[in-house]
Design a protein around this motif. Sequence first.
Motif, short mmCIF file in Angstrom:
data_model
loop_
_atom_site.label_atom_id
_atom_site.label_comp_id
_atom_site.label_asym_id
_atom_site.label_seq_id
_atom_site.Cartn_x
_atom_site.Cartn_y
_atom_site.Cartn_z
N GLY A 123 0.82 -1.22 0.00
CA GLY A 123 0.00 0.00 0.00
C GLY A 123 0.84 1.25 0.00
N GLU A 124 1.97 1.20 0.70
CA GLU A 124 2.90 2.32 0.73
C GLU A 124 3.49 2.55 -0.66
N ALA A 125 3.84 1.47 -1.36
CA ALA A 125 4.37 1.59 -2.72
C ALA A 125 3.34 2.21 -3.65
N TYR A 126 2.09 1.79 -3.52
CA TYR A 126 1.01 2.38 -4.34
C TYR A 126 0.91 3.88 -4.10
N ASP A 127 0.95 4.29 -2.83
CA ASP A 127 0.83 5.72 -2.50
C ASP A 127 1.98 6.52 -3.10
N LYS A 128 3.21 5.97 -3.01
CA LYS A 128 4.37 6.70 -3.51
C LYS A 128 4.35 6.81 -5.03
N VAL A 129 3.97 5.73 -5.70
CA VAL A 129 3.90 5.77 -7.17
C VAL A 129 2.77 6.70 -7.62
N ALA A 130 1.65 6.65 -6.93
CA ALA A 130 0.53 7.53 -7.28
C ALA A 130 0.94 9.00 -7.18
N ARG A 131 1.77 9.29 -6.18
CA ARG A 131 2.22 10.67 -5.99
C ARG A 131 3.09 11.13 -7.16
N VAL A 132 4.04 10.28 -7.60
CA VAL A 132 4.98 10.71 -8.65
C VAL A 132 4.34 10.76 -10.03
N ILE A 133 3.22 10.03 -10.22
CA ILE A 133 2.55 10.12 -11.53
C ILE A 133 1.38 11.09 -11.50
N GLY A 134 1.25 11.81 -10.36
CA GLY A 134 0.30 12.90 -10.29
C GLY A 134 -1.12 12.54 -9.92
N LEU A 135 -1.33 11.36 -9.34
CA LEU A 135 -2.68 10.97 -8.97
C LEU A 135 -3.07 11.43 -7.58
N GLY A 136 -2.07 11.64 -6.71
CA GLY A 136 -2.36 12.10 -5.36
C GLY A 136 -2.73 10.98 -4.41
N TYR A 137 -3.22 11.37 -3.23
CA TYR A 137 -3.53 10.45 -2.13
C TYR A 137 -5.05 10.30 -2.01
N PRO A 138 -5.54 9.11 -1.65
CA PRO A 138 -4.84 7.83 -1.43
C PRO A 138 -4.54 7.13 -2.76
N GLY A 139 -3.34 6.57 -2.86
CA GLY A 139 -2.87 6.04 -4.13
C GLY A 139 -3.50 4.75 -4.57
N GLY A 140 -3.78 3.84 -3.62
CA GLY A 140 -4.29 2.52 -3.97
C GLY A 140 -5.52 2.53 -4.86
N PRO A 141 -6.62 3.11 -4.39
CA PRO A 141 -7.84 3.10 -5.21
C PRO A 141 -7.69 3.90 -6.50
N LYS A 142 -6.85 4.95 -6.49
CA LYS A 142 -6.69 5.76 -7.69
C LYS A 142 -5.92 5.01 -8.77
N ILE A 143 -4.87 4.30 -8.37
CA ILE A 143 -4.13 3.49 -9.35
C ILE A 143 -5.00 2.35 -9.87
N ASP A 144 -5.73 1.71 -8.97
CA ASP A 144 -6.61 0.61 -9.37
C ASP A 144 -7.62 1.09 -10.41
N ARG A 145 -8.15 2.28 -10.20
CA ARG A 145 -9.18 2.81 -11.09
C ARG A 145 -8.60 3.17 -12.47
N ILE A 146 -7.49 3.91 -12.49
CA ILE A 146 -6.96 4.38 -13.77
C ILE A 146 -6.23 3.27 -14.54
N ALA A 147 -5.75 2.25 -13.80
CA ALA A 147 -5.06 1.13 -14.46
C ALA A 147 -5.98 0.38 -15.41
N LYS A 148 -7.27 0.44 -15.16
CA LYS A 148 -8.25 -0.23 -16.03
C LYS A 148 -8.23 0.37 -17.43
N GLU A 149 -7.75 1.61 -17.56
CA GLU A 149 -7.70 2.28 -18.86
C GLU A 149 -6.35 2.08 -19.55
N GLY A 150 -5.40 1.42 -18.88
CA GLY A 150 -4.05 1.29 -19.42
C GLY A 150 -3.72 -0.11 -19.88
N ASN A 151 -2.55 -0.24 -20.47
CA ASN A 151 -2.03 -1.52 -20.95
C ASN A 151 -1.01 -2.04 -19.94
N PRO A 152 -1.29 -3.15 -19.26
CA PRO A 152 -0.36 -3.66 -18.25
C PRO A 152 0.95 -4.19 -18.81
#
Length: 338
Positions: A168-197
Amino acid sequence: MKDGKFLTLAIESSCDETSVAVMADGRQVMSNIISSQIDIHTAFGGVVPEIASRHHLQNMNTVVDQALTEAGVTLDDIDLIGVTCGPGLVGALLMGVATAKAIAFAKNIPLVGVNHMHGHISANFIEHEELEPPFMSLIVSGGHTNIVEMSDYGVCRVLGGTRDDAVGEAYDKVARVIGLGYPGGPKIDRIAKEGNPEAIQFKRVYLEKGSKDFSFSGLKTAVLNYLNTERQAGREISVPDVAASFQEAVIEVIVHKTMEAVTEMKQDKLVLAGGVAANSRLREALSAACDEKGVKLYVPSPVLCTDNAAMIGCAAYYKYKAQGADGLDLDAYPGLEI
C-alpha cells in the motif's frame, strides 16, 4: 448480554479512521460506525500523525454513542471491550486504548487488546460464516504485506513479509509521482483499467529462490527512473499505462509467492485481508490462481477491507474466549508484530 447474545464493543483507531462497532457473538455486526479523516489528510498527501490523533480525540465519544444507538444497546448490555493496541500510529492508538480502558474501568467490563493484523484477517469470519481455521492468509495494506498461516483463531505464523515498502505504501508513492495524489491505492486501481499492463516492462522482484518475502522499493524507483527518462526525452507519458504496468508487476509477484506458500503448506483455503484487499486486479488474479489450483478464496467486502471496528470486535471475541481478559495496564504498541 442482550437477548442471550454476547456483546462486544470494539474500538479501532490505529491510523486515520475512528471506528466503533457492536458485535454479537463475535460475528454478527449490530453496528459499525466509521468516521474517516481521508479528506483532511488528502491535502497533505498522506496521513499526518498529530492531526490524526487530534481528530480521534474530537470524534471518539460521538462515534461510541452512534455505535451504541445504532445497535440499540447501552454500555450496561456490553460484555466485552475490544480495542486495537497495535500496530499503528502511537498517538492514534493511544486515543482508542485510553477510551477502551476508561469504559472498562467505569463499567467493570473485561478488556481485550487486539492486534490490528488479526483484526484484518477476522473480517473474513464476519463475511463468511462457514470459515474456520486452519488456512493461509495474505495481508496487504498500507503498512503490511505478509503471507501468514493461521492454525487457530489468533494463532499465526508469518511465512513472508516485506523487506522495505509495504504494498500500500508503494502504491501511494507511485501515485504521488505520476500525479494521482492520495490515497494512491484506489486511484491506481481505477486508472489502471484504462491502461495496458504490458506497455512498460518493470522488473518483477522475487528475491532469492524459495523466499516468501517481498521488496517493492526497487520497483518504485524503476517507475521514477522511467518517468525521468521519458520526460528528459520529451516523450509523452501515458499515466494509465504506467499505473497498469506498475500494478501488474506488483500483483504478479504477490500472487506467485502466495500460491507457492499455499501449495507448500498443503492448504486448501486462502483468506485475503487488509486495505489493499479491495484492489480489483488483485482479487481477479488471486481468484484465477485459486481456481486453477482448487483452492477456496475468501475475500471481505470493501467496507471490511478498510480499517473498521467490526473486525476488531470479532478478533477480540475469539481472543477473550481463548486467553481471557487483559489488565488495565494495557498499552499501545505501535510496532506490534503479527
